[in-house]
Design an enzyme around this catalytic site. Structure first.
Site, mmCIF file in Angstrom:
data_model
loop_
_atom_site.group_PDB
_atom_site.id
_atom_site.type_symbol
_atom_site.label_atom_id
_atom_site.label_comp_id
_atom_site.label_asym_id
_atom_site.label_seq_id
_atom_site.Cartn_x
_atom_site.Cartn_y
_atom_site.Cartn_z
ATOM 1 N N ASP A 79 -60.013 51.508 64.534
ATOM 2 C CA ASP A 79 -60.927 50.719 63.701
ATOM 3 C C ASP A 79 -61.565 51.559 62.591
ATOM 4 O OD1 ASP A 79 -62.455 52.278 65.338
ATOM 5 O OD2 ASP A 79 -63.904 50.710 65.850
ATOM 6 N N HIS A 106 -36.534 70.637 39.108
ATOM 7 C CA HIS A 106 -37.301 69.432 38.761
ATOM 8 C C HIS A 106 -37.441 69.348 37.252
ATOM 9 C CE1 HIS A 106 -40.882 71.883 37.847
ATOM 10 N NE2 HIS A 106 -40.661 72.533 38.972
ATOM 11 N N HIS A 151 -48.614 60.431 38.899
ATOM 12 C CA HIS A 151 -47.303 60.147 38.306
ATOM 13 C C HIS A 151 -47.440 58.745 37.713
ATOM 14 C CE1 HIS A 151 -44.543 63.383 40.013
ATOM 15 N NE2 HIS A 151 -45.770 63.716 40.392
ATOM 16 N N HIS A 198 -43.320 70.333 47.221
ATOM 17 C CA HIS A 198 -44.446 69.509 47.668
ATOM 18 C C HIS A 198 -44.956 70.009 49.022
ATOM 19 C CE1 HIS A 198 -43.318 65.849 44.929
ATOM 20 N NE2 HIS A 198 -43.864 66.853 44.273
ATOM 21 N N GLU A 211 -44.788 71.302 33.112
ATOM 22 C CA GLU A 211 -44.845 72.086 34.345
ATOM 23 C C GLU A 211 -43.502 72.701 34.739
ATOM 24 O OE1 GLU A 211 -45.214 69.711 37.984
ATOM 25 O OE2 GLU A 211 -45.539 67.953 36.713
ATOM 26 N N ARG A 244 -44.932 78.161 39.317
ATOM 27 C CA ARG A 244 -45.023 76.967 38.457
ATOM 28 C C ARG A 244 -46.311 77.073 37.655
ATOM 29 N NH1 ARG A 244 -44.090 73.500 42.015
ATOM 30 N NH2 ARG A 244 -46.128 72.622 42.560
ATOM 31 N N GLU A 253 -48.616 74.559 35.115
ATOM 32 C CA GLU A 253 -48.715 73.155 34.697
ATOM 33 C C GLU A 253 -50.039 72.889 33.993
ATOM 34 O OE1 GLU A 253 -48.430 68.722 36.767
ATOM 35 O OE2 GLU A 253 -48.921 70.481 37.991
ATOM 36 N N ASP A 301 -51.337 73.750 43.221
ATOM 37 C CA ASP A 301 -51.108 72.538 42.422
ATOM 38 C C ASP A 301 -52.159 71.540 42.880
ATOM 39 O OD1 ASP A 301 -50.229 70.164 41.256
ATOM 40 O OD2 ASP A 301 -48.111 70.581 41.613
ATOM 41 N N HIS A 359 -44.284 64.674 33.659
ATOM 42 C CA HIS A 359 -44.339 63.242 33.940
ATOM 43 C C HIS A 359 -45.553 62.669 33.216
ATOM 44 C CE1 HIS A 359 -47.581 64.293 36.775
ATOM 45 N NE2 HIS A 359 -46.771 65.225 37.256
ATOM 46 N N TYR A 376 -38.101 79.034 41.225
ATOM 47 C CA TYR A 376 -38.268 79.137 42.672
ATOM 48 C C TYR A 376 -37.036 79.861 43.230
ATOM 49 C CZ TYR A 376 -41.110 75.249 41.083
ATOM 50 O OH TYR A 376 -41.959 74.458 40.367
ATOM 51 N N ASP A 427 -54.029 67.161 36.696
ATOM 52 C CA ASP A 427 -52.905 67.730 37.444
ATOM 53 C C ASP A 427 -52.644 69.133 36.887
ATOM 54 O OD1 ASP A 427 -50.658 68.197 38.928
ATOM 55 O OD2 ASP A 427 -49.468 66.555 38.117
#
Length: 436
Positions: free
Chosen positions: A37, A348, A359, A241, A382, A404, A406, A258, A352, A386, A269
């Site tokens: 609940d 990647h 996104h 991710h 970004e 990365r 970004e 990130d 975006h 890797y 972002d």
């Protein structure tokens, strides 16, 4: 802050694109059960909020262009003192009119008696079928009920049209007010990243840097992250991710963060990668400089008149060349790009759309061609490299490094504007900020 006048303008602009004698219907996001609940913190559906600013669940928005009795109708929960003691205040139909500008408002429990009458005689219904399966069934039942009375003169709608395309195209272009909110979200997020850089040291856990970041968000009024914060130390940064955020940060490793806040329903972002101990090693710096060069060039390419894919193509060329120069790839750069050889290290795209969703909505292609960038669009830039820890094709010194960088960029008539420039990204600036 987005004003009532701007919400009203959005509704007017949308209704101006709807066909004659039509009706548009949107439902609020449902509450999501967390356990038994208890519920996850409520967040309104972005399309619904974009048109209303209304924060409550169990609500339905109806727009009927040029309806003399009122074009903006809201069905919502009634005021209920006993429930408000437990769950918080409700606007009620009166508040929907007074606070949110509804031309008319009704209790949500009365929707079965009122909405079928509003549907009857309309030529077209704008509604996103499949988004809310429970409401889909109710809506189709109402339509069937109108059809059943056709011999008595009832006229059911002729067609359904998905409303998303019209709404998403509108949301793609940010107004001055929206950009003001996004600049603030970017600045808050930048300061949070700076805080994490200053706090980092060997022996901390990834979740402790996550706590630093999210504490900084909330302290400035952005009470929720725009998405699950990623804090990946060492080889964890090679998981795009990564969400565990549970490992210990090791001396000599990089850590990739990130993370961005959500402010007034708008996302920031940012990704930064920096050394846990405050000093880049030679291999780390070499790869980092390639990613940074790619990101800076891609930001420069994020200009009105260029197509959406141009910043990405720039990053692919620079990163592939950099990987060849450092010996991680061998061969002719153009041939390697044609064979997608770079995707072993950069898998990647370079960005975006960004807005109410991290996104964000909006088509990337128009008539099967990459769309041109236009003023008011906001995108991330970004690129990354890797090197998998088990990649035996490269020298050991490169393995397990994930980088990365970004930033959030708005397209303007004068060129790209970086909304997240408040957090450093050159090697010298990062090491200076992290110095004891």
């Amino acid at each position: 802050m987005i004003t009532a006048q701007e919400f009203a303008r959005r509704r007017r602009d949308l209704m101006a694109t709807l066909s004659k004698n039509s009706i548009a219907i949107l439902t609020a996001a449902p509450e999501q059960v967390r356990s038994r609940d208890t519920y996850f913190p409520y967040r309104q559906d972005s399309n619904f909020f974009y048109l209303t600013g209304f924060h409550e669940p169990e609500a339905v928005l109806v727009l009927i262009p040029k309806r003399p009795q009122g074009q903006f109708i809201l069905f919502c929960r009634e005021r209920d003192r006993s429930r408000e003691i437990w769950d918080g205040r409700r606007a009620g139909p009166e508040g929907a009119r007074e606070q949110y500008g509804a031309d008319d408002a009704f209790p949500i429990d009365d929707i079965d008696e009122i909405l079928p009458g509003l549907l009857e005689g309309r030529d077209r219904v704008y509604y996103a079928l499949g988004r809310n399966r429970t409401f889909d069934t109710r809506l189709l039942d109402w339509i069937d009920g109108i059809r059943a009375r056709a011999r008595s003169g009832a006229v059911p709608p002729d067609e359904f049209v998905d409303l998303d395309h019209l709404l998403h195209e509108a949301r793609l272009f940010k107004t001055a007010t929206e950009l003001k909110v996004m600049r603030k979200a970017g600045a808050i997020s930048a300061r949070a990243h700076c805080r994490a850089m200053r706090a980092a040291r060997p022996g901390l856990y990834e979740y402790q840097l996550q706590a630093e970041i999210e504490h900084a968000f909330a302290s400035e009024g952005a009470r929720h992250p725009a998405y699950g914060s990623i804090v990946g130390g060492g080889a964890n940064a090679c998981v795009l991710h990564y969400v565990e955020n549970s490992a210990s940060l090791q001396d000599g490793d990089l850590v990739l963060i990130d993370a961005g806040c959500e402010l007034e329903h708008y996302a920031a972002d940012i990704t930064r990668t920096f050394p846990v101990n405050g000093k880049f090693s030679a291999p780390q710096q070499a790869l980092y400089e390639v990613v940074l060069a790619a990101q800076l060039a891609a930001i420069e390419a994020a200009r009105a008149g260029n197509h959406w894919d141009e910043p990405h193509r720039v990053t692919v060329k620079i990163i592939t060349q950099g990987l060849v120069d450092l010996g991680l790839l061998k061969g002719n750069v153009e041939d390697l790009i044609a064979r997608n050889a770079y995707t072993d290290f950069y898998m990647h795209r370079a960005g975006h759309w960004l807005g109410m969703d991290v996104h964000d909505v909006g088509d990337y292609k128009v008539d099967n061609e990459w769309r041109l960038l236009e003023p008011g669009m906001v995108m991330t830039v970004e690129p990354g490299i890797y090197v998998a820890p088990d990649n035996r094709k490269v020298a050991k010194k490169w393995r397990g490094i994930g980088i990365r960088i970004e930033d959030d960029v708005v397209i303007t008539r004068k060129g790209p504007e970086v909304l997240t420039a408040g957090v450093p990204k050159t090697v010298a600036d990062i090491e200076r900020l992290m110095a004891p």
